[in-house]
Design an enzyme around this catalytic site. Structure first.
Site, PDB file in Angstrom:
ATOM      1  N   ASP A   1      71.367  33.181  30.940  1.00  0.00           N
ATOM      2  CA  ASP A   1      69.949  32.821  31.120  1.00  0.00           C
ATOM      3  C   ASP A   1      69.372  33.543  32.340  1.00  0.00           C
ATOM      4  OD1 ASP A   1      69.808  31.132  28.950  1.00  0.00           O
ATOM      5  OD2 ASP A   1      70.355  29.344  30.091  1.00  0.00           O
TER       6      ASP A   1
ATOM      7  N   THR B   1      74.628  25.489  23.930  1.00  0.00           N
ATOM      8  CA  THR B   1      73.297  25.002  24.285  1.00  0.00           C
ATOM      9  C   THR B   1      73.321  23.503  24.518  1.00  0.00           C
ATOM     10  OG1 THR B   1      70.937  25.099  23.739  1.00  0.00           O
ATOM     11  CG2 THR B   1      72.453  24.773  21.887  1.00  0.00           C
TER      12      THR B   1
ATOM     13  N   TYR C   1      58.901  28.772  24.505  1.00  0.00           N
ATOM     14  CA  TYR C   1      58.510  29.806  23.545  1.00  0.00           C
ATOM     15  C   TYR C   1      57.973  29.212  22.240  1.00  0.00           C
ATOM     16  CZ  TYR C   1      63.212  28.732  21.969  1.00  0.00           C
ATOM     17  OH  TYR C   1      64.348  28.068  21.567  1.00  0.00           O
TER      18      TYR C   1
ATOM     19  N   LYS D   1      76.003  22.612  28.046  1.00  0.00           N
ATOM     20  CA  LYS D   1      76.090  23.720  28.995  1.00  0.00           C
ATOM     21  C   LYS D   1      76.869  23.375  30.272  1.00  0.00           C
ATOM     22  CE  LYS D   1      71.929  26.345  27.810  1.00  0.00           C
ATOM     23  NZ  LYS D   1      70.742  26.997  28.387  1.00  0.00           N
TER      24      LYS D   1
ATOM     25  N   ALA E   1      63.689  21.313  37.987  1.00  0.00           N
ATOM     26  CA  ALA E   1      64.937  21.368  38.769  1.00  0.00           C
ATOM     27  C   ALA E   1      66.132  21.025  37.887  1.00  0.00           C
ATOM     28  CB  ALA E   1      64.844  20.418  39.967  1.00  0.00           C
TER      29      ALA E   1
HETATM   30  P1  ATR Z   1      66.909  22.002  31.067  1.00  0.00           P
HETATM   31  O1  ATR Z   1      68.389  22.144  30.954  1.00  0.00           O
HETATM   32  O2  ATR Z   1      66.164  22.560  29.886  1.00  0.00           O
HETATM   33  O3  ATR Z   1      66.380  22.507  32.351  1.00  0.00           O
HETATM   34  P2  ATR Z   1      66.778  19.318  32.074  1.00  0.00           P
HETATM   35  O4  ATR Z   1      67.979  19.596  32.906  1.00  0.00           O
HETATM   36  O5  ATR Z   1      66.687  18.022  31.333  1.00  0.00           O
HETATM   37  O6  ATR Z   1      66.609  20.433  30.959  1.00  0.00           O
HETATM   38  O7  ATR Z   1      65.488  19.504  32.999  1.00  0.00           O
HETATM   39  C1  ATR Z   1      64.203  19.263  32.537  1.00  0.00           C
HETATM   40  C2  ATR Z   1      63.203  19.539  33.647  1.00  0.00           C
HETATM   41  O8  ATR Z   1      61.886  19.258  33.156  1.00  0.00           O
HETATM   42  C3  ATR Z   1      63.392  18.652  34.869  1.00  0.00           C
HETATM   43  O9  ATR Z   1      62.972  19.372  35.996  1.00  0.00           O
HETATM   44  C4  ATR Z   1      62.425  17.491  34.573  1.00  0.00           C
HETATM   45  O10 ATR Z   1      61.965  16.793  35.721  1.00  0.00           O
HETATM   46  P3  ATR Z   1      62.856  15.601  36.387  1.00  0.00           P
HETATM   47  O11 ATR Z   1      63.942  16.284  37.175  1.00  0.00           O
HETATM   48  O12 ATR Z   1      61.906  14.878  37.248  1.00  0.00           O
HETATM   49  O13 ATR Z   1      63.390  14.798  35.253  1.00  0.00           O
HETATM   50  C5  ATR Z   1      61.291  18.230  33.941  1.00  0.00           C
HETATM   51  N1  ATR Z   1      60.484  17.350  33.084  1.00  0.00           N
HETATM   52  C6  ATR Z   1      60.805  16.913  31.852  1.00  0.00           C
HETATM   53  N2  ATR Z   1      59.831  16.131  31.352  1.00  0.00           N
HETATM   54  C7  ATR Z   1      58.857  16.082  32.299  1.00  0.00           C
HETATM   55  C8  ATR Z   1      57.569  15.480  32.385  1.00  0.00           C
HETATM   56  N3  ATR Z   1      57.076  14.750  31.383  1.00  0.00           N
HETATM   57  N4  ATR Z   1      56.848  15.668  33.512  1.00  0.00           N
HETATM   58  C9  ATR Z   1      57.327  16.418  34.534  1.00  0.00           C
HETATM   59  N5  ATR Z   1      58.529  17.028  34.514  1.00  0.00           N
HETATM   60  C10 ATR Z   1      59.285  16.865  33.416  1.00  0.00           C
END
Ligand code: ATR
Length: 270
Positions: free
Chosen positions: A99, A62, A213, A66, A124
């Site tokens: 996933d 995790t 969740y 990953k 994304a």
């Molecule tokens: P994970 O592996 O759980 O997907 P991640 O790769 O850090 O974690 O991705 C987090 C996602 O949540 C991203 O799409 C992020 O947007 P950015 O690409 O612009 O960073 C989004 N995200 C996290 N915090 C956010 C916020 N406060 N508002 C909008 N989008 C957010």
């Protein structure tokens, strides 16, 4: 003893040990045990070797490892394309990403078919990449909305899927069957946050799948329900990605109901 487990950093709050150990107990698999291991990023490669040498059958992976583990094991095609793995089998040294199955199985369990349907993916990051892979394979028409639009463009290019990067405003117009929240926005402890701008109306009759969740009902889920839509939380995806890993390691069908109950029990603890 057949050992499996999960690596992450931090790992204290992982629910996976409770879920898998409950499954082993329910099936009378007393010679199986699932551990959690806090592994800092600078020793991921070394740790994988150590775990393999110490006879671990496999592990879950995790945050934040990953992506990093792909350098040390053979990634199957889906893990390679997604660029992230959450399950490793040390007997074959193959890493995969369950996933994808977790999400798609849980959508199916809720009677949701995405073939030829318009779907909005929020986010994304790594979770979104797994979702886009599965949804595209199932034939969805995808719009990807992300705070950082270039990241959505890169995701589409790297996954080689037919999807459109979009602003929320544009994506929300017209017929939308399903919204999948793959951002961490709204996750405990930021329970009052939502990735959906209140000023933008929800598409009529839409279903939301929120990967979050904890809490069981997010702000986004409440918004969708208030707008007359259907909202589903992400617990089922957590269970079903675990069930898929369980089967890879043990060759047995996972007791999904037992795993659900174990998670609910854990989440109810203060
Ligand atoms: P994970 O592996 O759980 O997907 P991640 O790769 O850090 O974690 O991705 C987090 C996602 O949540 C991203 O799409 C992020 O947007 P950015 O690409 O612009 O960073 C989004 N995200 C996290 N915090 C956010 C916020 N406060 N508002 C909008 N989008 C957010």
């Amino acid at each position: 003893m057949n050992k499996v487990g999960i690596i992450g950093w931090p790992i204290e709050h992982s629910l996976s040990p409770a879920m898998h150990n409950a499954a082993f107990a329910a099936l009378g698999m007393t010679d199986w045990y699932y551990d959690k291991m806090a592994i800092p990023p600078d020793i991921v490669g070394l740790s994988l070797r150590e775990l393999r040498d110490h006879g671990y059958i496999g592990i879950n992976v995790t945050v934040p490892h990953k992506e990093a583990v792909l350098r040390y094991v053979r990634a199957d095609e889906r893990a390679q394309l997604i660029g992230a793995a959450n399950t490793i089998d040390f007997r074959t040294n193959i890493a995969t990403n369950t996933d994808v199955i977790g999400l798609m199985d849980d959508l199916a369990a809720h009677g949701i078919d995405v073939e030829d349907r318009n779907v909005i993916v929020l986010g994304a990051g790594g979770a979104a990449r797994a979702a886009v892979y599965g949804l595209a394979e199932a034939g969805a028409n995808l719009a990807i909305v992300n705070r950082t639009l270039e990241k959505a463009e890169r995701l589409i290019e790297e996954l080689r899927v037919d999807a459109m990067p979009m602003t929320l405003d544009k994506a929300a117009r017209g017929k939308v069957h399903l919204i999948v929240n793959c951002t961490s926005v709204g996750m405990h402890p930021n329970v009052d946050a939502t990735p959906w701008d209140e000023a933008i109306p929800f598409p009529k009759g839409v279903t939301l799948y929120d990967m979050v969740y904890r809490p069981a009902v997010t702000k986004l889920m409440r918004q969708v329900e208030a707008a007359g839509g259907r909202a589903i939380g992400g617990l089922g995806m957590l269970v079903r990605q675990g069930a898929a890993a369980f089967t890879i390691w043990t060759g047995k069908e996972a007791p999904v109901d037992v795993m659900f109950q174990a998670l609910r029990d854990e989440l109810e603890k203060p």
